[in-house]
Design a protein around this motif. Structure first.
Motif, PDB file in Angstrom:
ATOM      1  N   ASP A  47      44.540 -12.550 -29.276  1.00  0.00           N
ATOM      2  CA  ASP A  47      43.707 -12.197 -30.458  1.00  0.00           C
ATOM      3  C   ASP A  47      42.482 -13.297 -30.668  1.00  0.00           C
ATOM      4  N   LYS A  48      41.573 -13.687 -29.713  1.00  0.00           N
ATOM      5  CA  LYS A  48      40.782 -14.748 -30.039  1.00  0.00           C
ATOM      6  C   LYS A  48      39.322 -14.194 -29.144  1.00  0.00           C
ATOM      7  N   ASP A  49      38.221 -14.194 -30.086  1.00  0.00           N
ATOM      8  CA  ASP A  49      36.930 -13.760 -29.433  1.00  0.00           C
ATOM      9  C   ASP A  49      36.199 -14.870 -28.970  1.00  0.00           C
ATOM     10  N   ASN A 105      32.308 -23.412 -27.180  1.00  0.00           N
ATOM     11  CA  ASN A 105      33.969 -23.500 -26.743  1.00  0.00           C
ATOM     12  C   ASN A 105      34.358 -22.646 -25.623  1.00  0.00           C
ATOM     13  N   TYR A 143      31.105 -10.560 -26.468  1.00  0.00           N
ATOM     14  CA  TYR A 143      32.206 -11.160 -26.763  1.00  0.00           C
ATOM     15  C   TYR A 143      33.236 -10.857 -25.766  1.00  0.00           C
ATOM     16  N   ASN A 158      37.582 -11.227 -24.810  1.00  0.00           N
ATOM     17  CA  ASN A 158      38.933 -11.442 -25.086  1.00  0.00           C
ATOM     18  C   ASN A 158      39.603 -11.605 -23.897  1.00  0.00           C
TER      19      ASN A 158
END
Length: 96
Positions: free
Chosen positions: A48-50, A26, A63, A65
């Motif tokens: 708020d999405k890793d 993604n 990761y 953000n």
């Protein structure tokens, strides 16, 4: 001291990015984008999405953000050196 640590981690991470196969779900970050990490000491606010990127074959994970204010800025965390997710990011990259 934190800035020195971040530069050392950044240098190691960039070297690993250059020599690894990148696995992403993604997201579509180029090696050049991932390698252009900017070190700063500013407070961050993130969406708020890793986003996870795995460096193969070592299976090192980073990761990211997305920045709350700038949708092209992504804060980079290197799991290899994190105990808690709440620790500060290494720096940020800009998505073109």
């Amino acid at each position: 001291m934190i800035t020195v640590r971040n530069h050392l981690v950044k240098n190691e991470l960039v070297e690993n990015i250059k020599t690894s196969k990148i696995e992403q779900e993604n997201s579509f970050f180029s090696k050049k984008e991932l390698s252009d990490i900017h070190i700063v000491s500013e407070k961050i606010r993130v969406v708020d999405k890793d986003i996870f990127v795995v460096l193969m074959p070592q299976k090192d994970t980073l990761y990211m953000n997305q920045d709350f204010h700038d949708k092209n800025k992504f804060w980079v965390h290197y799991k290899k050196y994190e105990i808690l997710k709440l620790t500060a990011p290494v720096g940020y990259i800009l998505k073109n």
